[in-house]
Design a protein around this motif. Sequence first.
Motif, PDB file in Angstrom:
ATOM      1  N   GLU A 268      -7.391   6.579  15.346  1.00 30.94           N
ATOM      2  CA  GLU A 268      -8.104   5.900  16.556  1.00 30.94           C
ATOM      3  C   GLU A 268      -6.223   6.261  17.377  1.00 30.94           C
ATOM      4  N   ASP A 269      -5.285   6.092  16.942  1.00 30.30           N
ATOM      5  CA  ASP A 269      -3.641   6.078  17.069  1.00 30.30           C
ATOM      6  C   ASP A 269      -3.572   7.902  16.793  1.00 30.30           C
ATOM      7  N   ASN A 270      -4.261   8.391  16.305  1.00 32.52           N
ATOM      8  CA  ASN A 270      -3.585   9.965  15.789  1.00 32.52           C
ATOM      9  C   ASN A 270      -3.183  10.131  14.752  1.00 32.52           C
ATOM     10  N   SER A 271      -2.899   8.294  13.897  1.00 35.69           N
ATOM     11  CA  SER A 271      -2.081   8.744  12.890  1.00 35.69           C
ATOM     12  C   SER A 271      -3.313   8.957  11.511  1.00 35.69           C
ATOM     13  N   TYR A 272      -3.114   8.732  10.396  1.00 30.78           N
ATOM     14  CA  TYR A 272      -3.800   9.055   9.473  1.00 30.78           C
ATOM     15  C   TYR A 272      -3.677   8.077   8.246  1.00 30.78           C
ATOM     16  N   TYR A 273      -4.755   7.965   7.999  1.00 29.32           N
ATOM     17  CA  TYR A 273      -4.849   6.858   6.443  1.00 29.32           C
ATOM     18  C   TYR A 273      -5.205   7.696   5.598  1.00 29.32           C
ATOM     19  N   VAL A 284      -1.628   6.517  -9.151  1.00 26.81           N
ATOM     20  CA  VAL A 284      -2.381   7.337  -7.341  1.00 26.81           C
ATOM     21  C   VAL A 284      -1.074   6.347  -6.983  1.00 26.81           C
ATOM     22  N   SER A 285      -0.163   4.589  -7.145  1.00 27.31           N
ATOM     23  CA  SER A 285       0.134   3.684  -6.574  1.00 27.31           C
ATOM     24  C   SER A 285       1.586   4.620  -6.513  1.00 27.31           C
ATOM     25  N   HIS A 286       1.754   5.487  -7.559  1.00 28.59           N
ATOM     26  CA  HIS A 286       2.876   6.713  -7.402  1.00 28.59           C
ATOM     27  C   HIS A 286       3.208   7.508  -5.938  1.00 28.59           C
ATOM     28  N   ILE A 287       2.045   7.999  -6.392  1.00 30.05           N
ATOM     29  CA  ILE A 287       1.693   8.894  -5.200  1.00 30.05           C
ATOM     30  C   ILE A 287       2.001   8.309  -3.895  1.00 30.05           C
ATOM     31  N   ALA A 288       1.581   7.375  -3.138  1.00 26.70           N
ATOM     32  CA  ALA A 288       1.081   6.577  -2.575  1.00 26.70           C
ATOM     33  C   ALA A 288       2.249   6.129  -2.191  1.00 26.70           C
ATOM     34  N   ALA A 289       3.077   5.545  -2.703  1.00 28.47           N
ATOM     35  CA  ALA A 289       4.983   4.808  -2.978  1.00 28.47           C
ATOM     36  C   ALA A 289       5.396   5.816  -1.875  1.00 28.47           C
ATOM     37  N   GLU A 290       5.097   7.521  -2.489  1.00 29.72           N
ATOM     38  CA  GLU A 290       6.369   7.994  -1.382  1.00 29.72           C
ATOM     39  C   GLU A 290       5.908   8.362  -0.463  1.00 29.72           C
ATOM     40  N   PHE A 291       4.767   7.442  -0.007  1.00 27.22           N
ATOM     41  CA  PHE A 291       4.903   7.887   1.748  1.00 27.22           C
ATOM     42  C   PHE A 291       4.653   7.029   2.722  1.00 27.22           C
ATOM     43  N   GLY A 292       4.998   5.404   1.967  1.00 22.14           N
ATOM     44  CA  GLY A 292       5.410   4.285   1.854  1.00 22.14           C
ATOM     45  C   GLY A 292       4.234   3.731   1.955  1.00 22.14           C
ATOM     46  N   GLY A 293       3.643   3.787   1.327  1.00 20.16           N
ATOM     47  CA  GLY A 293       2.082   3.160   1.362  1.00 20.16           C
ATOM     48  C   GLY A 293       2.259   2.180  -0.401  1.00 20.16           C
ATOM     49  N   ASP A 297      -2.933   1.290  -9.856  1.00 19.75           N
ATOM     50  CA  ASP A 297      -2.980   2.715 -10.555  1.00 19.75           C
ATOM     51  C   ASP A 297      -3.685   3.426  -9.970  1.00 19.75           C
ATOM     52  N   SER A 298      -5.187   2.623 -10.210  1.00 20.39           N
ATOM     53  CA  SER A 298      -6.460   3.847 -10.027  1.00 20.39           C
ATOM     54  C   SER A 298      -6.687   4.055  -8.966  1.00 20.39           C
ATOM     55  N   MET A 299      -5.832   2.913  -6.887  1.00 24.71           N
ATOM     56  CA  MET A 299      -7.068   2.939  -6.396  1.00 24.71           C
ATOM     57  C   MET A 299      -5.660   2.433  -5.281  1.00 24.71           C
ATOM     58  N   ALA A 300      -5.111   3.630  -4.363  1.00 24.63           N
ATOM     59  CA  ALA A 300      -3.880   3.361  -3.437  1.00 24.63           C
ATOM     60  C   ALA A 300      -3.717   4.161  -1.882  1.00 24.63           C
ATOM     61  N   ALA A 301      -2.963   3.760  -1.105  1.00 23.44           N
ATOM     62  CA  ALA A 301      -3.327   4.561   0.191  1.00 23.44           C
ATOM     63  C   ALA A 301      -2.166   4.467   0.188  1.00 23.44           C
ATOM     64  N   PHE A 302      -2.107   4.933   2.030  1.00 31.90           N
ATOM     65  CA  PHE A 302      -1.030   5.023   2.834  1.00 31.90           C
ATOM     66  C   PHE A 302      -0.883   6.004   4.528  1.00 31.90           C
ATOM     67  N   GLN A 303       0.222   5.027   5.202  1.00 30.68           N
ATOM     68  CA  GLN A 303      -0.417   5.772   6.504  1.00 30.68           C
ATOM     69  C   GLN A 303       0.456   6.614   6.978  1.00 30.68           C
ATOM     70  N   TYR A 304      -0.007   7.957   7.408  1.00 28.97           N
ATOM     71  CA  TYR A 304       1.062   8.973   7.691  1.00 28.97           C
ATOM     72  C   TYR A 304       0.748   9.545   9.278  1.00 28.97           C
ATOM     73  N   ASP A 305       1.669   9.639   9.740  1.00 34.68           N
ATOM     74  CA  ASP A 305       2.300   9.492  11.043  1.00 34.68           C
ATOM     75  C   ASP A 305       2.290  10.775  12.062  1.00 34.68           C
ATOM     76  N   ARG A 306       2.158  11.598  11.084  1.00 32.43           N
ATOM     77  CA  ARG A 306       2.403  13.475  11.379  1.00 32.43           C
ATOM     78  C   ARG A 306       0.996  14.393  11.608  1.00 32.43           C
ATOM     79  N   LEU A 307       1.106  15.146  11.464  1.00 33.54           N
ATOM     80  CA  LEU A 307      -0.068  16.528  11.317  1.00 33.54           C
ATOM     81  C   LEU A 307      -0.262  16.430   9.932  1.00 33.54           C
ATOM     82  N   LEU A 308      -1.783  16.485   9.878  1.00 33.97           N
ATOM     83  CA  LEU A 308      -2.261  17.075   8.254  1.00 33.97           C
ATOM     84  C   LEU A 308      -1.916  18.080   7.690  1.00 33.97           C
ATOM     85  N   THR A 309      -1.596  19.400   8.936  1.00 31.99           N
ATOM     86  CA  THR A 309      -0.872  20.450   8.079  1.00 31.99           C
ATOM     87  C   THR A 309       0.597  19.947   7.303  1.00 31.99           C
TER      88      THR A 309
END
Length: 356
Positions: A268-273, A284-293, A297-309
């Motif tokens: 809703e707030d235009n950020s990405y989950y 994948v938690s290593h990958i999520a950690a690079e974006f503050g999430g 090991d096998s399931m992770a997530a992060f929020q991203y405030d800018r554009l998908l591009t």
Amino acid sequence: MRSLEKCVEDIVNSKNIAIFCHTTPDADTLASAVALKKIIKQNTDIETNPKQIDIFVDAEEVGDINSAIIKGVSINEQNVENYDLAISVDAADVARLGKWQELYQRTKNTINIDHHQSNTYFANNNLVLKTSSTCEAIYMLAKIKNLNMSDDVLNLLYSGIITDTNNLTQGVITVNTHKIIAEMMLRHINIDALKTHFFQNNPKSKAYLLQKALSSLRFSSSDRIAFMKITKQDLQEADASFDDTVGIVNHGIEIKGVDIAILAIKQEDNSYYVSLRGKNGINVSHIAAEFGGGGHDSMAAFQYDRLLTELHPLLTKACKEELSLHPKEELGEELFFGDDESERDKKEENSNDNNK
Ligand SMILES: [Mn+2]
């Protein structure tokens, strides 16, 4: 376990207790909160030790499926100005408490019960266990202390375990997880009803949303990455809510040869989950950690405030780095089941030879 002793001591000695779930609540955080409240009540002599226990969840609404967990339970009713003890369940960091973070942090005594490796140990007392779910952690803690758990509580805790592991197919599943389920089955849990409720009960909106997500499916890195996205328009057209997005990312990781599945959901707030799944040793938690999430090991997530591009090249780079740690040729097709029959034939031949 000193922190468990302290946790029980603090619960016993606190009159007013607040339990906090994380934002965008899933079944694990909700079931943990309700089960914990029930366990405390079921093991307290209310006459001599009366307690006020309130549950807080920062959510506009809880979807149909998870709302069954909190049916008849009062939520977000602050009965006292200040609590003696604040307990967070299933929150890896304090910001996950959303609008209730302030109430949690101004409580003098805090406990953090969780199972995320990325937990930031933000409380006075942190009980972070390597379990499938916070529900499993709560079961273990209650069991160590020989506490009573009603059938209700077992059904709640079982719900958290199966939903956090996608019905025991993903995440952190240990001997303990199976042992606990066996113990629960020897008591009384409604396995069939709960399986149907959580896994065969999708609203039509979720099926329509899945259709849209799948139509966005793209592969990269020699088909080792599967990417999907859900736009605000998709959510609108499918008449879907954020709850309906849960599990859609699994359709990516279920594809042969895919080692990383990504689902980017516009909020809703235009950020990405951004939800991630990995297999064949990819963390994948290593990958999520690079974006503050974070996550597992096998399931992770992060929020991203800018554009998908903007996210796309950064995420691709992070995924490629992780993939390079596990080159495809090392991951050859393993024979999972061995070749028992020919082994047996050989043995029989040998023993026949010996008998001759
Ligand atoms: Mn959880």
